[in-house]
Design a protein around this motif. Structure first.
Motif, PDB file in Angstrom:
ATOM      1  N   TYR A   1      14.741   7.172   4.293  1.00  0.00           N
ATOM      2  CA  TYR A   1      15.598   7.038   5.473  1.00  0.00           C
ATOM      3  C   TYR A   1      16.078   8.385   5.968  1.00  0.00           C
ATOM      4  CZ  TYR A   1      19.940   7.358   2.611  1.00  0.00           C
ATOM      5  OH  TYR A   1      20.951   7.759   1.777  1.00  0.00           O
ATOM      6  N   ILE A   2      16.317   8.424   7.275  1.00  0.00           N
ATOM      7  CA  ILE A   2      16.909   9.593   7.933  1.00  0.00           C
ATOM      8  C   ILE A   2      18.288   9.161   8.391  1.00  0.00           C
ATOM      9  CG2 ILE A   2      16.728  11.256   9.809  1.00  0.00           C
ATOM     10  CD1 ILE A   2      13.712  10.708   9.860  1.00  0.00           C
ATOM     11  N   ASP A   3      19.303   9.799   7.846  1.00  0.00           N
ATOM     12  CA  ASP A   3      20.680   9.452   8.163  1.00  0.00           C
ATOM     13  C   ASP A   3      21.119  10.234   9.398  1.00  0.00           C
ATOM     14  OD1 ASP A   3      23.197   8.468   8.116  1.00  0.00           O
ATOM     15  OD2 ASP A   3      23.835   9.517   6.317  1.00  0.00           O
ATOM     16  N   LYS A   4      21.038   9.601  10.543  1.00  0.00           N
ATOM     17  CA  LYS A   4      21.455  10.141  11.829  1.00  0.00           C
ATOM     18  C   LYS A   4      20.549  11.272  12.313  1.00  0.00           C
ATOM     19  CE  LYS A   4      26.263   8.798  11.492  1.00  0.00           C
ATOM     20  NZ  LYS A   4      27.651   9.214  11.472  1.00  0.00           N
ATOM     21  N   LEU A   5      19.700  10.932  13.233  1.00  0.00           N
ATOM     22  CA  LEU A   5      18.854  11.936  13.867  1.00  0.00           C
ATOM     23  C   LEU A   5      19.721  12.893  14.670  1.00  0.00           C
ATOM     24  CD1 LEU A   5      16.011   9.622  15.188  1.00  0.00           C
ATOM     25  CD2 LEU A   5      15.789  11.331  13.396  1.00  0.00           C
ATOM     26  N   THR A   6      19.475  14.181  14.505  1.00  0.00           N
ATOM     27  CA  THR A   6      20.249  15.185  15.241  1.00  0.00           C
ATOM     28  C   THR A   6      19.397  15.914  16.271  1.00  0.00           C
ATOM     29  OG1 THR A   6      19.792  16.768  13.471  1.00  0.00           O
ATOM     30  CG2 THR A   6      21.889  15.581  13.365  1.00  0.00           C
ATOM     31  N   LYS A   7      18.093  15.649  16.226  1.00  0.00           N
ATOM     32  CA  LYS A   7      17.189  16.294  17.177  1.00  0.00           C
ATOM     33  C   LYS A   7      15.948  15.426  17.325  1.00  0.00           C
ATOM     34  CE  LYS A   7      15.110  18.976  13.438  1.00  0.00           C
ATOM     35  NZ  LYS A   7      14.830  20.284  12.885  1.00  0.00           N
ATOM     36  N   GLU A   8      15.185  15.702  18.358  1.00  0.00           N
ATOM     37  CA  GLU A   8      13.925  14.984  18.551  1.00  0.00           C
ATOM     38  C   GLU A   8      12.983  15.327  17.398  1.00  0.00           C
ATOM     39  OE1 GLU A   8      10.235  14.811  21.714  1.00  0.00           O
ATOM     40  OE2 GLU A   8      12.193  15.512  22.379  1.00  0.00           O
ATOM     41  N   VAL A   9      12.369  14.303  16.824  1.00  0.00           N
ATOM     42  CA  VAL A   9      11.488  14.547  15.686  1.00  0.00           C
ATOM     43  C   VAL A   9      10.251  13.660  15.798  1.00  0.00           C
ATOM     44  CG1 VAL A   9      12.698  12.869  14.224  1.00  0.00           C
ATOM     45  CG2 VAL A   9      11.372  14.677  13.157  1.00  0.00           C
ATOM     46  N   LEU A  10       9.110  14.247  15.474  1.00  0.00           N
ATOM     47  CA  LEU A  10       7.865  13.488  15.434  1.00  0.00           C
ATOM     48  C   LEU A  10       7.610  13.061  13.995  1.00  0.00           C
ATOM     49  CD1 LEU A  10       5.522  15.553  17.768  1.00  0.00           C
ATOM     50  CD2 LEU A  10       6.650  13.391  18.264  1.00  0.00           C
TER      51      LEU A  10
ATOM     52  N   GLY B   1       0.807  -1.219   0.000  1.00  0.00           N
ATOM     53  CA  GLY B   1       0.000   0.000   0.000  1.00  0.00           C
ATOM     54  C   GLY B   1       0.836   1.263   0.000  1.00  0.00           C
ATOM     55  N   ASP B   2       0.153   2.392  -0.015  1.00  0.00           N
ATOM     56  CA  ASP B   2       0.780   3.714  -0.041  1.00  0.00           C
ATOM     57  C   ASP B   2       0.494   4.440   1.276  1.00  0.00           C
ATOM     58  OD1 ASP B   2       1.106   2.925  -2.668  1.00  0.00           O
ATOM     59  OD2 ASP B   2      -0.350   4.343  -3.484  1.00  0.00           O
ATOM     60  N   VAL B   3       1.455   5.258   1.711  1.00  0.00           N
ATOM     61  CA  VAL B   3       1.269   6.028   2.947  1.00  0.00           C
ATOM     62  C   VAL B   3       1.796   7.443   2.772  1.00  0.00           C
ATOM     63  CG1 VAL B   3       1.347   4.039   4.508  1.00  0.00           C
ATOM     64  CG2 VAL B   3       3.473   5.230   3.910  1.00  0.00           C
ATOM     65  N   LYS B   4       1.257   8.343   3.579  1.00  0.00           N
ATOM     66  CA  LYS B   4       1.796   9.696   3.692  1.00  0.00           C
ATOM     67  C   LYS B   4       2.665   9.735   4.938  1.00  0.00           C
ATOM     68  CE  LYS B   4      -1.927  12.300   1.502  1.00  0.00           C
ATOM     69  NZ  LYS B   4      -2.948  13.355   1.686  1.00  0.00           N
ATOM     70  N   VAL B   5       3.824  10.364   4.816  1.00  0.00           N
ATOM     71  CA  VAL B   5       4.749  10.471   5.951  1.00  0.00           C
ATOM     72  C   VAL B   5       5.050  11.950   6.181  1.00  0.00           C
ATOM     73  CG1 VAL B   5       7.017   9.834   6.862  1.00  0.00           C
ATOM     74  CG2 VAL B   5       5.797   8.245   5.358  1.00  0.00           C
ATOM     75  N   LYS B   6       4.874  12.390   7.420  1.00  0.00           N
ATOM     76  CA  LYS B   6       5.205  13.767   7.790  1.00  0.00           C
ATOM     77  C   LYS B   6       6.326  13.719   8.816  1.00  0.00           C
ATOM     78  CE  LYS B   6       3.428  18.142   9.447  1.00  0.00           C
ATOM     79  NZ  LYS B   6       2.289  18.923   9.929  1.00  0.00           N
ATOM     80  N   ILE B   7       7.436  14.368   8.500  1.00  0.00           N
ATOM     81  CA  ILE B   7       8.590  14.440   9.393  1.00  0.00           C
ATOM     82  C   ILE B   7       8.845  15.917   9.672  1.00  0.00           C
ATOM     83  CG2 ILE B   7      11.022  13.869   9.722  1.00  0.00           C
ATOM     84  CD1 ILE B   7      10.629  11.664   7.597  1.00  0.00           C
ATOM     85  N   GLY B   8       8.507  16.361  10.869  1.00  0.00           N
ATOM     86  CA  GLY B   8       8.583  17.793  11.156  1.00  0.00           C
ATOM     87  C   GLY B   8       7.645  18.546  10.226  1.00  0.00           C
ATOM     88  N   GLU B   9       8.198  19.450   9.431  1.00  0.00           N
ATOM     89  CA  GLU B   9       7.392  20.225   8.481  1.00  0.00           C
ATOM     90  C   GLU B   9       7.406  19.624   7.073  1.00  0.00           C
ATOM     91  OE1 GLU B   9       5.505  22.804   9.490  1.00  0.00           O
ATOM     92  OE2 GLU B   9       6.239  22.247  11.474  1.00  0.00           O
ATOM     93  N   ASP B  10       8.164  18.555   6.876  1.00  0.00           N
ATOM     94  CA  ASP B  10       8.294  17.942   5.552  1.00  0.00           C
ATOM     95  C   ASP B  10       7.272  16.833   5.350  1.00  0.00           C
ATOM     96  OD1 ASP B  10      10.579  19.509   4.843  1.00  0.00           O
ATOM     97  OD2 ASP B  10      11.815  18.208   6.100  1.00  0.00           O
TER      98      ASP B  10
END
Length: 195
Positions: free
Chosen positions: A167-176, A147-156
């Protein structure tokens, strides 16, 4: 914090004695799986043969998430592990492993000290889930298995169609991170923390 979206044209496909493998990601990008000179490799495999043996990969730590079917693994000729969809197992790549049963799986491999966990998340039609990622330096990988999904990372905002990855290469801060499915979907979440 770098966010990268991957589609089928970014993947590499290969055949082996027991089935096929789709390499979703290898880091560094110029690494070669056969030479085992990667830090991280993520792939999906389809097991066609009723019985097969895993490749011997000295110096590699493996995390396997079973996606479909059923398989009985015999590890080092003594330990037996039945894998059903959603089951996860971690093991050393140097161990001899015999696989009995057909199915599909998701693999994360690392060549240094670290911790890997992966899970299969099933979303119903209209469902939205929230991931709270707070571990600094963590590598995060999402794959739209069905299936397909929408992903929201911060404002993106991103749309992952079936078989796409992010993928997120190394989280540098808390993110929802919010994941929303308009129709029923399955997402694979892999979290990697290298030492």
């Amino acid at each position: 914090m770098k966010i990268v979206v991957l589609a089928k044209n970014n993947y590499t496909f290969s055949k082996w004695d027991g089935g096929t493998t789709t390499q979703l990601l290898i880091l560094p990008a110029k690494a070669n799986y056969a030479k085992l000179n990667f830090n991280l490799r993520i792939s999906k495999a389809i097991i066609h043969a009723p019985e097969s043996f895993f490749s011997s990969l000295p110096g590699v730590k493996r995390n396997l998430l079973f996606l479909e079917g059923a398989s009985l693994l015999t590890i080092n000729k003594t330990k037996h592990q039945l894998l059903l969809p959603g089951d996860e197992i971690n093991f050393k790549g140097s161990l001899p492993i015999h696989c009995k049963g057909r199915g599909k799986d998701f693999n994360v491999m690392i060549t240094s000290d670290g911790k890997v966990s992966s899970q299969l998340l099933a979303l119903e039609k209209g469902e939205c889930i929230e991931l709270d990622q707070t571990t600094s330096g963590q590598f995060l990988f999402l794959h739209a298995n069905k299936g397909d999904v929408k992903v929201k990372i911060g404002e993106d905002n991103f749309v992952l169609k079936q078989d796409m990855s992010l993928y997120i290469d190394k989280l540098t801060k808390e993110v929802l991170i919010y994941i929303e499915a308009k129709k029923a979907a399955e997402i694979i979440l892999a979290e990697v923390l290298l030492k």
